[in-house]
Structure formats: C-alpha cells, structure tokens
Scaffold this motif. Structure first.
Motif, PDB file in Angstrom:
ATOM      1  N   GLN A 111       0.834  -1.216   0.000  1.00  0.00           N
ATOM      2  CA  GLN A 111       0.000   0.000   0.000  1.00  0.00           C
ATOM      3  C   GLN A 111       0.862   1.257   0.000  1.00  0.00           C
ATOM      4  O   GLN A 111       0.524   2.256  -0.626  1.00  0.00           O
ATOM      5  N   GLU A 112       1.987   1.180   0.715  1.00  0.00           N
ATOM      6  CA  GLU A 112       2.899   2.330   0.718  1.00  0.00           C
ATOM      7  C   GLU A 112       3.387   2.602  -0.696  1.00  0.00           C
ATOM      8  O   GLU A 112       3.492   3.736  -1.130  1.00  0.00           O
ATOM      9  N   LYS A 113       3.676   1.524  -1.414  1.00  0.00           N
ATOM     10  CA  LYS A 113       4.252   1.684  -2.744  1.00  0.00           C
ATOM     11  C   LYS A 113       3.194   2.070  -3.785  1.00  0.00           C
ATOM     12  O   LYS A 113       3.458   2.887  -4.662  1.00  0.00           O
ATOM     13  N   PHE A 114       2.019   1.470  -3.674  1.00  0.00           N
ATOM     14  CA  PHE A 114       1.032   1.657  -4.747  1.00  0.00           C
ATOM     15  C   PHE A 114      -0.181   2.498  -4.352  1.00  0.00           C
ATOM     16  O   PHE A 114      -1.072   2.704  -5.170  1.00  0.00           O
ATOM     17  N   GLY A 115      -0.243   2.927  -3.114  1.00  0.00           N
ATOM     18  CA  GLY A 115      -1.335   3.808  -2.714  1.00  0.00           C
ATOM     19  C   GLY A 115      -2.548   3.046  -2.239  1.00  0.00           C
ATOM     20  O   GLY A 115      -2.668   1.840  -2.438  1.00  0.00           O
ATOM     21  N   PRO A 116      -3.469   3.780  -1.620  1.00  0.00           N
ATOM     22  CA  PRO A 116      -4.610   3.125  -0.986  1.00  0.00           C
ATOM     23  C   PRO A 116      -5.627   2.546  -1.988  1.00  0.00           C
ATOM     24  O   PRO A 116      -6.475   1.768  -1.613  1.00  0.00           O
ATOM     25  N   GLY A 117      -5.502   2.919  -3.266  1.00  0.00           N
ATOM     26  CA  GLY A 117      -6.479   2.414  -4.256  1.00  0.00           C
ATOM     27  C   GLY A 117      -6.259   0.947  -4.623  1.00  0.00           C
ATOM     28  O   GLY A 117      -7.116   0.317  -5.235  1.00  0.00           O
ATOM     29  N   ALA A 118      -5.087   0.390  -4.255  1.00  0.00           N
ATOM     30  CA  ALA A 118      -4.775  -0.979  -4.657  1.00  0.00           C
ATOM     31  C   ALA A 118      -5.589  -1.981  -3.838  1.00  0.00           C
ATOM     32  O   ALA A 118      -5.919  -1.739  -2.689  1.00  0.00           O
TER      33      ALA A 118
END
Ligand code: 3PY
Ligand code: ZN
Length: 659
Positions: A561-568
């Motif tokens: 989530q840190e890398k790809f954001g909360p939308g993942a």
C-alpha cells in the motif's frame, strides 16, 4: 495524491525526511489535477495513434480489412431446453414453467452447489452422456494467438454463451499463461477478467489451469502464496482447478490439491501429463501404461475429485487412448477428463476412441479457434457423436454463430498467428507442447534463428533425450526450449555438452532445472549431466517450496500500500507477489491511462485513422464517442497535436512522438 507526493520526494527517497519534513514542504499539498476517465483514455488513444502499439509493431498490414464481428443470437427457449436436456439423464424434472427472459438457465455451477464437490464428481462419473469443456477463452488462444485474446472480445459474447449453451461442462478461461500476458501485454487486470466472466456466466463451471507448486508462473512460490491465490481465485469465480506438475511429480501437486479441498468448495482436478507413446516399444520403457496407472492412483489418494489426462503436445494416439482410458476407468473411481492439442490433426480420432472407452469430459474449442496447436473442433466433435448413445445435444446453428463471431475476432490478432498451416506428424518426434509451439517460432526469430527453425525442433528432441526423457510442459518445456535455442545459437550439439560441458556456462533456467527448482523427474536427473551443468552447486531433491520463506501477508500488504497507494486491492497484491516487475509496469499504465480493457480490440492494436470514430463503454451504461479528426506535424518539442472530438466536443492533445 498527498501520500504519492511524499513517497516520490527525493529527500524521502534518500531517507532524509525528519519530523519537520511535511511542515517544510508545503508543495506536498499541491495536487496534480487527476484527469477524468475520458481524458486519460484519449491520452492512451493519442499515444497509440502517434506511436503505435509496441506489441504489434512491425507486423501491421495497413490494408487489412477488419470488419465488425456479428454477435450470436440468443434463443431464450432453446437455452432452457438445452439446460433441461442436460439435467434429464438422471430423471430429474425438466423446466416446465416458462422462465422470465432475464433468467439464465441452470447448469453445472448450480449442480456443484447442490451436490458439493464429492457428489458432483460421482454424478459426473455416472452420467452416460459426454461432457464438453470449451477452451476458447484460454488454451485455444494461448496455443494459436500467443495468449493475446482480450477480455473485450470474450465479454461481448460470454452472457450469450451462458444462455445458449448451459449444458456445457465448463469454460476454461483463466490461468496458464493468461495471467501474465493479461498484465504484461494487454494491460488488463486478470482478476477483473475473471470476475466479469463470472458475472456474465453464472451457470457454467469456470475452469483454470494451475501449474501446481509453480502457480501461474515459471518457478516455485511459497506455499502460503499459492494457498491464498487458490482461495482468491475461488472467491473471484474459479470452480474447477486443473492442477499439474511439469515433471509429473506428485509432490509438486499434492499441496495444491489440498488448498483446493480446504480453502474452496470447488473441484480439484489433478492431471497426468501424457508423454511418449504407450503403444510404441521404442518409446514406452519409462512412460508406459503401468506408469500412468500408478500416477492416477496416487492422484486419487491425494484427494483429487477429477482425473485429467493432459496431453499437452497431442501425442495420445487413438488406440493408445482406448488402452489408457479403459485401464484408468478400471483403476480409479474418479471421473476422467481428457485434454489434447490437435497439432498432428489426428486428435478427433483419439476423442472418438476415448469416448467409446468411457471418458467423461473432453476439451474442445469453438470451430474457428480450433485445430492445429489448439483443441479439436467443438462444433464438429458434437456432430461426430450425433446419433450415438453418448451424444449430448447442442444447437449446431448456434455453435456455428459463435464460431463465426470468433472467426472475425481472430483476424484482429493476425500479428500473433504462428504460421503453422497444416497438421504435422513431426510433433511425434519433437513433442513440443501446443502452447509452446506458437511461441518458439517468434523466440527463434528474436534471436535471428528463424532459418534454423527445423534444426531447433530437432535439437528440442535431442535435448529431451539428453535430459533423460522428461515430461515437457510449462515450465519444464520452456527449459528444454531454452537449451535447444542456446545450443543452436552457439553451434553446439548435445554431444558437445557431454564432452566439453565443464567449460560451458549454461542458461540460468537450465541450471535451476537441474538444481531441483521445479521438481524431480521420473527416475531422477542423469547424474553425470547434472554435475556438468551445476559444477560445484549442490542440487536438492525435496520440494523447492520448502526452501522459500512464507509470505508475511500483513507486512507485505503494508509495504504494497505504501508503494502503490490506498487504491490498490488485495488481488493486486497477489499479482505483485507473483509478477513484481510485470505488475509495476501494468500499474503505471493503469495510473496513466485508466482501464484500457474497454477499448475495442481493433483500436487497441491499430489505433484510429483520421475520420474514424469509436464508441467506448467506460462503465455500465456510460459510453464515450471518440472521433479522430486529424494528426498534426511534429513540433519543436517533438510532439504532435491530435485533434479529437469526445462526445461531439473538440479536444486537442499534445502527444510526444517516440516513433
Ligand atoms: C500452461 O501451463 O500454460 C499450459 O498450457 C501447459 O500446457
Ligand atoms: Zn493445453
């Protein structure tokens, strides 16, 4: 966006961010306006128009006519009659009341829910009529069109199929190479494809191919990753898990059979990969009838609900099928599902003999995507059995309409055709799997070895002998192919490997194979060769998965989530864990352009010409109409202005010309 700004900031990347980092950097709160969906798709189309789709570059015929495919008709009453017909053999009541138009006729999915996996398997074994798995959505295009069929073309007809052919045993639509290719080349989410097919087909079992301990990849994965993958696949829509091991190694399949049994209410279908020829005394010293019967018994003991004979190269000849199926029916009480590829063009005869010997399900592909390295022709096999006691009724006119639809669709994928024009009995010598054949040629071309393709096929067979005659299917077949390409491109022979191999450094995949990374073959590896290939490295003989650290899902989810954001989503995490680099590229594309799976295939591969228009359904009930007006010349910044209309409004975009 705020989080993304932080993560991308150079001080943060360098680990120099302290407690005042956010206070000192007010620019973190400046958000780039997020483009709306329509605009992002326009950006995608603009890039396609200026730079082309890299996947077809160099193979485009600008004169090629690509007409629109005609959708098959839906005959509401016929669909319900077909469902009723398939339920009647057990003297169950037909469907007396006329159902509402919106209702989908019941099929094998409802039967699995009613009976549970064990009861279903028993029903299948006792059902006298032949059952069909339609592979059009997976193996057929994997074997003919380098796995490139897009969800768009499947989803156009999936709900019609559910209504017209509810008597079908299953649709093979997921797994194998499709998982990787969907993200890598088609920029689609494989999970999304599965969920949408499930929604469109609520009545027919959905089937996937899983490479046992190698999941949908080419190497061993931690067991708990495969377990979560199987569970998620079931939750998203898979009912039948066809599990195989590329060396027929039971240890490579056992864990996966357990995951299906323990984490799903689906069917664990475990496969024997068929190789050699049980009737040929020159080929049956290792892979003979006793070998296959022993394996079948082990598969039954491991808890599989269905036994599959996976004839991945199309080597099971008609009279061998009589012997094998007859003996298997006597040895195990599971239903038997036969898969083959028609590379030699003999395989409809094999199906005839297998049906006579009592096989329960056979794999076929709709006419226009059948034959050659794909499965035998569904439409014709139904006719082959018409009038016999095992015939299952299908509306031939409707099957042909579906075939015609895919005939037109197939043309959109012309850059991916393998070039094979007729069946070839050469396959009995080289034993190259159908799914690999269409890839080996472009691989050879990529290495500048196309003029040596005949030699590559011969060397493939010689490498198999050198390796001790192994089962060849993904991923083991890929390693045999890698070695054949390596030898041919370096002007080496298998003899050279034995005599001067100590000085040769072999491809990584060959070293991994001989180290035991994808399992153990029947009879073990040839020792001398293993030493030549591994040099000082020690091989292992236990399960390669046991050498891998289990995934800590909580930790990985946080990192992800840190890398790809909360939308993942969680399914994205699984895709990332299986194919990290491929997922990252796919994700970048998704952020930049949005979901491009909704773009019609003709436009996706070949763009638009000035004056052309396309309608894109971007969400349920929401469409955009895009028209390309004109393309400007390259300006001083190396960009072109593209003039579009979007729903009638003029829109201009600046696109960098990278061509
Ligand atoms: C795959 O593993 O993708 C196959 O189709 C093997 O036959
Ligand atoms: Zn196959």
């Amino acid at each position: 966006q705020f989080l993304q700004n932080i993560i991308a900031h150079h001080e943060f990347v360098a680990g120099q961010a302290n407690v005042d980092f956010i206070k000192d950097h007010q620019e973190l709160f400046k958000f780039k306006p997020r483009l709306d969906r329509g605009t992002r798709l326009l950006e995608f189309l603009g890039d396609l128009i200026v730079n082309g789709n890299a996947d077809v570059k160099g193979h485009v015929d600008p004169k090629k006519e690509l007409p629109k495919p005609k959708l098959p008709q839906v005959n509401h009453v016929a669909g319900w009659q077909a469902a009723s017909g398939s339920f009647q053999p057990n003297n169950e009541p037909g469907w007396a009341v006329t159902p509402p138009l919106s209702a989908v006729p019941p099929g094998t999915k409802q039967r699995l829910t009613d009976l549970g996996p064990e009861g279903f398997a028993q029903w299948l074994r006792n059902d006298p009529l032949i059952h069909y798995t339609d592979t059009t959505f997976r193996d057929a295009h994997q074997s003919l069109l380098a796995t490139r069929m897009r969800s768009f073309d499947m989803l156009k007809v999936a709900d019609r199929y559910a209504r017209q052919h509810p008597q079908t045993f299953s649709l093979e639509c997921w797994g194998g190479a499709t998982f990787d290719v969907a993200m890598r080349f088609l920029k689609e989410d494989p999970w999304d494809r599965l969920a949408k097919i499930r929604e469109a087909v609520p009545n027919i079992l959905l089937q996937m191919l899983i490479r046992g301990a190698n999941g949908v990849g080419y190497k061993a994965y931690p067991d708990n990753l495969t377990e979560r993958f199987v569970q998620q696949a079931w939750e998203t829509g898979v009912d039948v898990f066809r599990i195989f091991d590329s060396l027929n190694w039971m240890k490579g399949m056992e864990a996966c059979i357990g995951f299906v049994r323990n984490k799903t209410q689906g069917l664990a279908e475990a496969a024997i990969c068929y190789t050699g020829d049980i009737l040929d005394p020159k080929r049956n010293h290792k892979y003979n009838l006793e070998y296959y019967l022993r394996l079948a018994k082990q598969i039954e003991d491991a808890g599989a609900h269905i036994l599959c004979i996976k004839d991945m190269a199309g080597l099971l000849k008609p009279y061998a099928a009589t012997e094998l199926i007859t003996a298997l029916r006597e040895t195990v009480s599971m239903p038997i599902h036969l898969h083959t590829h028609d590379t030699s063009s003999l395989q409809p005869a094999t199906y005839l003999k297998a049906v006579e010997a009592g096989v329960d399900v056979i794999d076929v592909a709709l006419g226009s995507l059948s034959g050659l390295t794909s499965q035998p022709n569904f439409n014709s096999v139904v006719e082959m059995l018409r009038g016999t006691e095992r015939h299952r009724e299908y509306d031939q006119h409707s099957l042909n309409e579906f075939s015609n639809y895919f005939e037109t669709v197939r043309d959109y994928y012309y850059p991916f055709e393998s070039g094979l024009k007729a069946g070839t009995s050469e396959v009995f010598q080289h034993e190259i799997p159908g799914g690999q054949y269409s890839n080996l040629r472009p691989q050879a071309a990529g290495l500048g070895l196309l003029d040596k393709f005949e030699l590559i096929k011969e060397t493939f067979a010689e490498v198999n002998e050198l390796f001790g005659d192994i089962v060849k299917v993904t991923p083991s077949s890929k390693v045999v192919g890698d070695m054949a390409l390596f030898l041919v491109s370096n002007n080496l022979t298998t003899e050279d490997v034995l005599t001067k191999g100590h000085t040769i450094s072999f491809p990584e995949s060959v070293r991994e194979l001989f180290r035991g990374d994808i399992g153990q073959p029947e009879g073990g590896w040839p020792h001398e060769l293993q030493k030549i290939i591994l040099k000082d490295e020690q091989p292992f003989t236990d399960r390669p998965n046991e050498h891998l650290k289990p995934i800590d899902f909580d930790k990985e989810w946080e990192r992800f989530q840190e890398k790809f954001g909360p939308g993942a989503r969680f399914t994205d995490l699984l895709s990332w864990l299986l194919y990290p680099k491929v997922f990252e590229q796919y994700w970048k594309h998704l952020q930049q352009y949005g979901d491009v799976s909704v773009v019609p295939t003709r436009v996706f591969f070949y763009g638009l010409k000035p004056g052309e228009e396309t309608i894109i359904d971007i969400a349920r009930g929401k469409s955009i109409i895009v028209r390309l007006q004109s393309v400007g010349t390259v300006n001083d910044d190396g960009c072109r202005t593209i003039f579009f209309t979007l729903n009638g409004q003029t829109r201009n975009l600046e696109i960098r010309d990278r061509s």
